[in-house]
Structure formats: structure tokens, C-alpha cells
Design an enzyme around this catalytic site. Structure first.
Site: not given
Length: 444
Positions: A171, A415, A418
Site C-alpha cells: 500500500s 496511521d 502511509h
């Protein structure tokens, strides 16, 4: 008699005065208007510091002629770069290590706005999801010994005419792919001129997405493969704890789609840890044998050998440029993504240059060095973004990945892996752009 009356009145006045003073002191904790006013002004001042607009910061930088860099007082790069460094694409820039440099403030950034790009997951739209600052969008990477070319979306699209760009990985690779989609589409006045060829929406899923830039007949594609090798059913008779296996000697089944890419960018690493493998019942397999005692590091190296062998045997390097992007560090503090690790208070990069230790990078570089010594052909180039990205603790999605309707996430579910877009992955793509132009020009 009158004297006594006078004396009594005097005593009464005195007592009344004392009583009035006592009344005024009966609640010593009651705040005065002055104290309330002071607290109000203090709160306003502190609040203004938290919501300071970046324009004020850049104005101060312009007035002082200083920038926040590793030694604390370094001239703004626009002045420092004036004629004193060769361009990376120039004849004198050939030996420049573009990964050795600093983050510098640049008011010309970002290269695009998230609101103007439909080709982006909701989870990367930090400003739209409530992030109050935009400092993280204003930093540019400046190599010490040369200047990178300014990203030109139209030029890159023209160079990509009739070509395929493919990103394969986890990702974080998707993060970089969506960044490039937004960077390239910023040059298109007609946003309908770029579209997903199968009509799929740009949302998280387990397959692949292919975006076509109609007027240039080129595609920019993403194939999800967190390990780059096959993850599948365990062999019959495997121990009960083995739920699935990573087949370290088999390249991912979608690899037949990557082989003829003109520009291929591979990445892996974030899933190569105990949590994502052995703890979840995903063990390692070579041939028909499940390696119950193999370490994650040894398995990672074995998988990279498979990937490099596949490149050597299946990719035409006279046609294709192949890059392996190195591991992008995470920045959880006080825990990890499961245990309340945080990064939401970070608003500026780490402008020092402390050494970075990455097991993933060490394994990759050692393996490539060994293969170079064995004169193995068709090794990929490395986009070594690990050290430069380690300094960008400010660039993560943190609390701002749920979408504008839901608002910021819980402080315990952040998070810090990311990246916000626009942001750090744009710089990885600027490096990719520079290498692409250099190689493309050499071939031409």
C-alpha cells in the site's frame, strides 16, 4: 456626652471599614477582571501559535534569508543554488548522489492540490480530512552536489507516449502510484482524458488498476503484491499453525502483466515482519517444504533473490527501466499501529542527518552488490529513499485518514505508515522522473 457620641461614631466607621474589607476578601479565589482578561489574551496567543499560517513562516524566512536545516542557519536554497551546482541531467551532474541532501522549504510547492485530483484515495487526503496545517506540503528535496530537474508533467507525458508505467508492491507503493497519477494529471485541462480502463473506482481493493492517459496513449498501472512472491494455501499435511505460506521461490502470479512495462517500480518491505507473517499463520515455503524455523529476514532475502532472478530472465532491459524503491520508514511514537503509537503532533521534518538503520535496505544492497560482483545482468536501479524519508515524521496521515464526514480518527488509532498527498511520495516521484529522463535521454 457629645464627646462619647463622637467616639462611638468614629469606632462605628472604623468597624464598617474593616467589615467592607472583609467582604472584599471573603472569596479570595474569585478572579478579578484583570486576571480573566490576562487569561483570555494568553489563550488567544497560544491558539494563534497552533494555527499559524505557513505564509507567515515563509515571510519570516524571506526577511531573514534563513532556512531550517541541519545546522540551524542555512541560506534559503534559491540563493544557495544560484549557479553553484550542476543539474543532475547536465554533463557535470552524472556522478551526483541524489539521495544525499537536505529538505528545504520551497514556496512553489505543492505540485498539485488534493481537491483538484480525483485520482486519490480518501485516506490520503489529509487536508480535506481535517489536518489543520499544511507545512508538510512545502518541503523539497535538495541533493548536496547537484540540482534535480523541476518536475514537468507535460514533458513526462510526452516521453511516456505509447508506453506503460507499472507500480507493483504494497500500500505504500500504492501511495506513490496515486501521487504520480495526480502529478501527471495536473497538466491536463480535460480531467476526463484520464480514466480507469475497466471502469473501476480508485478505492482500496486486492486487485489491480490501470489508468489511461487518452491523449498520450499511455497507462499508469498498479498491481497489489505486498510480498512480490506468491502467498497461497499451505501444502497438505502442514502443521496446524500454518494457515498459508509464502512461496519464496515463486514470483507473484500477476508478473506476466509486468514483464513488458517500459517503466517498472517495485517495492516490498512493510509486510515483511513477524506480525504480518508468522504470528498470523503465514509461514515460509521453498519447493514443497515449509521452513518452520526460517527467520523473516532470511525469507525476505530469499524472496528478493526470486524477484531479481525473474527480472534477469523475463525483462528486456534494453526496453524497460526497472527500479526497486527502498523501504519507507514508519514514525510511530510510544507504540505501533496496534498499541496507540502516535505521530499527529509532528509538523516539521527532522532537519538533522542522523544515521538510519534499515534491515530491509541492508539486505537489498548486500544482495545487489553480490550479484554485481558475479556479473549478473539486468539488476534494477535502487530508489534509495530510506534515509531521506526517515526525516519526514511530519508527513503521515496520522489522524486524518477517515474522510471529512467521519472527522479525525481516535488518537489511539493513528496511521504513521502511509503518507498525506500531496507530500513525501511526490518527492520519490521527482527522483523517479529525474532518473527516467536521464536514462531515456541516454537511450535516445
Amino acid at each position: 456626652m457629645s464627646k462619647n457620641k463622637s467616639s462611638g461614631c468614629s469606632e462605628m466607621v472604623t468597624h464598617l471599614g474593616v467589615l467592607n474589607k472583609f467582604k472584599r476578601l471573603k472569596n479570595p479565589l474569585e478572579p478579578s477582571l484583570g486576571i480573566v482578561g490576562f487569561l483570555f489574551v494568553a489563550v488567544l496567543f497560544i491558539g494563534s501559535c497552533f494555527y499559524l499560517d505557513y505564509r507567515a513562516v515563509t515571510q519570516r524566512l524571506r526577511n531573514t534569508g534563513q532556512s531550517w536545516l541541519s545546522d540551524g542557519r542555512v541560506p534559503l536554497d534559491e540563493a544557495a543554488a544560484a549557479g553553484r551546482r550542476p543539474g543532475f541531467l547536465d554533463e557535470g551532474g552524472g556522478g551526483c548522489d541524489v539521495f544525499d541532501g537536505n529538505w528545504v522549504w520551497d514556496e512553489r510547492y505543492p505540485l498539485y492540490e488534493s481537491r483538484g485530483c480525483a485520482l486519490m484515495d480518501e485516506g490520503f487526503r489529509c487536508s480535506e480530512n481535517g489536518r489543520p496545517d499544511s507545512f508538510y506540503t512545502k518541503w523539497r528535496w535538495q541533493p548536496k552536489m547537484c540540482d534535480l530537474p523541476r518536475f514537468d508533467a507535460k514533458m513526462m507525458l510526452e516521453r511516456l507516449h505509447n508506453r506503460r508505467v507499472i507500480f507493483v508492491g504494497d500500500s505504500i507503493g500504492r501511495n506513490q502510484w496515486e501521487s504520480l497519477l495526480c502529478m501527471l494529471s495536473s497538466a491536463l485541462p480535460d480531467k476526463a482524458a484520464v480514466y480507469e480502463v475497466n471502469g473501476r473506482p480508485i478505492t482500496k481493493h486486492t486487485g489491480f488498476l490501470v489508468y489511461k492517459f487518452r491523449d498520450f496513449n499511455c497507462t499508469v498501472e498498479y498491481y497489489r503484491s505486498p510480498f512480490l512472491v506468491v502467498q497461497g494455501r499451505a501444502p497438505a499435511g502442514s502443521p496446524e499453525e500454518v494457515k498459508v505460506t509464502l512461496k519464496l521461490d515463486q514470483i507473484d502470479w500477476t508478473s506476466n502483466q509486468w514483464a513488458d512495462a517500459d517503466l517498472l517500480v517495485l517495492n516490498t518491505g512493510h509486510w515483511w515482519n513477524y506480525e504480518k507473517t508468522v504470528r498470523g499463520g503465514s509461514y515460509f515455503q521453498v519447493g514443497n517444504e515449509v521452513k518452520m524455523n526460517m527467520t523473516v529476514e532470511d525469507a525476505y532475502q530469499r524472496s528478493l533473490e526470486t524477484v531479481l532472478d525473474w527480472i534477469s530472465g523475463h525483462v528486456n532491459m534494453s526496453k524497460s527501466q526497472v527500479y526497486f524503491r527502498s523501504y519507507a520508514p514508519v514514525h510511530f511514537r510510544g507504540g505501533d499501529w496496534r498499541s496507540g503509537g502516535t505521530c499527529h503532533l509532528e509538523t516539521l521534518p527532522d532537519l538533522g542527518s542522523s544515521p538510519v538503520s534499515s534491515v530491509h535496505l541492508k539486505i537489498l544492497t548486500n544482495l545487489l552488490t553480490d550479484r554485481s560482483n558475479q556479473t549478473v545482468k539486468n539488476n534494477p536501479d535502487v530508489l534509495n529513499i530510506t534515509a531521506m524519508t526517515a526525516r519526514r515524521k511530519d508527513g503521515h496521515s496520522s489522524l486524518y485518514y477517515l474522510g471529512p464526514e467521519l472527522g479525525p480518527a481516535s488518537v489511539h488509532r493513528q496511521d504513521c505508515s502511509h503518507w498525506c498527498l500531496p507530500g513525501v511520495p511526490d518527492v520519490w516521484n521527482e527522483l523517479l522522473y529525474a532518473f527516467f529522463l536521464k536514462h531515456d535521454s541516454a537511450w535516445s
